[in-house]
Motif scaffolding. Sequence first.
Motif, short mmCIF file in Angstrom:
data_model
loop_
_atom_site.label_atom_id
_atom_site.label_comp_id
_atom_site.label_asym_id
_atom_site.label_seq_id
_atom_site.Cartn_x
_atom_site.Cartn_y
_atom_site.Cartn_z
N ALA A 1 0.83 -1.21 0.00
CA ALA A 1 0.00 0.00 0.00
C ALA A 1 0.86 1.26 0.00
CB ALA A 1 -0.93 0.00 1.21
N ASP A 2 1.96 1.23 0.74
CA ASP A 2 2.90 2.37 0.73
C ASP A 2 3.45 2.59 -0.68
OD1 ASP A 2 2.70 2.71 3.52
OD2 ASP A 2 4.37 1.33 3.89
N LEU A 3 3.83 1.50 -1.33
CA LEU A 3 4.40 1.62 -2.67
C LEU A 3 3.36 2.10 -3.67
CD1 LEU A 3 6.71 1.38 -4.63
CD2 LEU A 3 6.24 -1.07 -4.83
N ARG A 4 2.12 1.67 -3.51
CA ARG A 4 1.07 2.15 -4.40
C ARG A 4 0.91 3.65 -4.28
NH1 ARG A 4 -0.40 1.49 -8.81
NH2 ARG A 4 -0.59 -0.78 -8.46
N ARG A 5 0.94 4.16 -3.05
CA ARG A 5 0.83 5.61 -2.87
C ARG A 5 2.02 6.33 -3.50
NH1 ARG A 5 -1.59 3.88 2.07
NH2 ARG A 5 0.44 3.76 3.12
N HIS A 6 3.21 5.74 -3.37
CA HIS A 6 4.39 6.35 -3.98
C HIS A 6 4.27 6.36 -5.50
CE1 HIS A 6 8.64 7.50 -4.25
NE2 HIS A 6 8.75 6.62 -5.23
N ALA A 7 3.80 5.25 -6.06
CA ALA A 7 3.63 5.17 -7.52
C ALA A 7 2.62 6.20 -8.00
CB ALA A 7 3.22 3.76 -7.92
N ASP A 8 1.55 6.40 -7.24
CA ASP A 8 0.56 7.40 -7.61
C ASP A 8 1.17 8.81 -7.61
OD1 ASP A 8 -1.35 5.42 -7.86
OD2 ASP A 8 -2.27 5.79 -5.90
N TYR A 9 2.04 9.06 -6.63
CA TYR A 9 2.73 10.36 -6.57
C TYR A 9 3.55 10.60 -7.84
CZ TYR A 9 6.72 13.40 -5.54
OH TYR A 9 7.70 14.35 -5.63
N LEU A 10 4.23 9.56 -8.32
CA LEU A 10 5.04 9.70 -9.53
C LEU A 10 4.18 10.14 -10.71
CD1 LEU A 10 7.30 6.53 -9.26
CD2 LEU A 10 7.94 8.88 -8.71
N LEU A 11 2.99 9.57 -10.82
CA LEU A 11 2.10 9.96 -11.92
C LEU A 11 1.57 11.38 -11.73
CD1 LEU A 11 0.05 6.73 -12.68
CD2 LEU A 11 2.15 7.56 -13.76
N GLU A 12 1.28 11.74 -10.48
CA GLU A 12 0.82 13.12 -10.22
C GLU A 12 1.90 14.12 -10.63
OE1 GLU A 12 0.00 13.14 -6.08
OE2 GLU A 12 -1.62 11.66 -6.22
N LEU A 13 3.14 13.83 -10.26
CA LEU A 13 4.24 14.72 -10.61
C LEU A 13 4.46 14.74 -12.12
CD1 LEU A 13 6.44 16.60 -9.54
CD2 LEU A 13 7.94 14.61 -9.36
N ARG A 14 4.41 13.56 -12.74
CA ARG A 14 4.56 13.51 -14.20
C ARG A 14 3.53 14.40 -14.88
NH1 ARG A 14 1.85 8.58 -17.11
NH2 ARG A 14 0.13 9.86 -16.29
N ASP A 15 2.28 14.30 -14.44
CA ASP A 15 1.22 15.09 -15.08
C ASP A 15 1.45 16.58 -14.89
OD1 ASP A 15 0.08 12.70 -15.84
OD2 ASP A 15 -1.49 12.72 -14.31
N ALA A 16 1.91 16.98 -13.70
CA ALA A 16 2.16 18.39 -13.45
C ALA A 16 3.29 18.91 -14.34
CB ALA A 16 2.50 18.61 -11.98
N VAL A 17 4.33 18.11 -14.50
CA VAL A 17 5.45 18.52 -15.35
C VAL A 17 5.01 18.59 -16.81
CG1 VAL A 17 7.75 17.90 -16.17
CG2 VAL A 17 7.17 17.63 -13.76
N HIS A 18 4.24 17.63 -17.25
CA HIS A 18 3.79 17.63 -18.64
C HIS A 18 2.90 18.84 -18.93
CE1 HIS A 18 4.66 13.21 -19.88
NE2 HIS A 18 5.55 13.65 -19.01
N ARG A 19 2.06 19.20 -17.96
CA ARG A 19 1.23 20.39 -18.17
C ARG A 19 2.10 21.64 -18.29
NH1 ARG A 19 -2.07 17.79 -14.24
NH2 ARG A 19 -1.15 19.07 -12.57
#
Length: 371
Positions: A244-262
């Motif tokens: 569950a910890d790793l899932r939250r970390h993986a979700d953070y990576l996608l959130e950051l990716r999306d912010a950078v892409h925007r």
Amino acid sequence: MSFPLPHALRALTPNVHVWLPDGHATWGMANCAVVTGRSAESGAALLVDTPYTADMTRHLQRLVAALGDGPTAGPEVRTVVNTHGNGDHSYGNGLFPGAEIIATKANGEHLCAEPAPAELAGLVAGSDPDTALGAYVKRHFGRYGDFGGLTTVHPNRTFSGELDLDVDGVAVRLIEVGPAHTAGDLIVHLPEEGVVCGGDVVFNEDHPVHWAGPLESVHRACERILACDPEVIVPGHGPLMTPADLRRHADYLLELRDAVHRGHEAGRPLPVLAAELIAEDPRPSWGLPERMAILAAVEYRALDGATDRADLLALVGFAAGFAQHGDTDAEGDTDASGDADGGKAEHGGDGSAGGPADSSGSNGGSGIAAR
């Protein structure tokens, strides 16, 4: 060294023990794991990653020796697995003479950019503390002191894809997941023990740093770890994690990716976007938020189609400027990468295009490809 090291290895199972230094908000304090065989008589052990310095490595060796039961001698490390080529996971290789040292073939690509211990020692000694980069290097790497006492020992066995090993009845599965953190990452799956060692694909309680990327690839590597169905994940840095910890970390990576892409799509210059990300830090309890500047720079390189090798020292210098100045003003210094209100701008995707960092005053050349 001015920090405490573990007093003992932590047992995850009877055959898996981990070295977990308290490295919150630091560079270089990496986790290691020791896998021992089913039979005490075999004396065999496999070590996942080696520490950053000679002193740290010798301390770990003493703790491994203490795993012996009564009159039985402690296990002998006959195999070392490097999850990737950063020095804080491999500088200690040379203190295991005769051991088989295993990494991926692709790991060699990163090793071309990784400084030797003596080079890093010279970089620390020669850094100008009056510059952002020099002060950052002194603060985060000067504490270790004895880089010059080690020599680089590269892997003597490489593979691509997957490699199955056996440590006296304990199954060990090496799975290539790079490029992600670096060009040649691997994870170590211990299927019968319920453990995966993730290397620097995974950080816990600090902002991650990744040199190869892009973030989508790092996320994919995290998914590969979860597909192993582990009970415990040993991150490259930080406390143990649950799925569950790793899932939250993986979700953070996608959130950051999306912010950078925007930001990239909107033409935000890299220093401006980095300042915005740090100011809006979505994980304020994590250490080293300036690393988001490196993640943004690496992602911009991917979006811009860069094929040259990133200047790792420039990336650290770029992040150092934010750490020194606390510059989270989105309208701050953007001259080096274009007009903040302009079109696409020259993003400066390798971190060398500016921002608040001044990466002068250092012995250039080799980068700090660590941690």
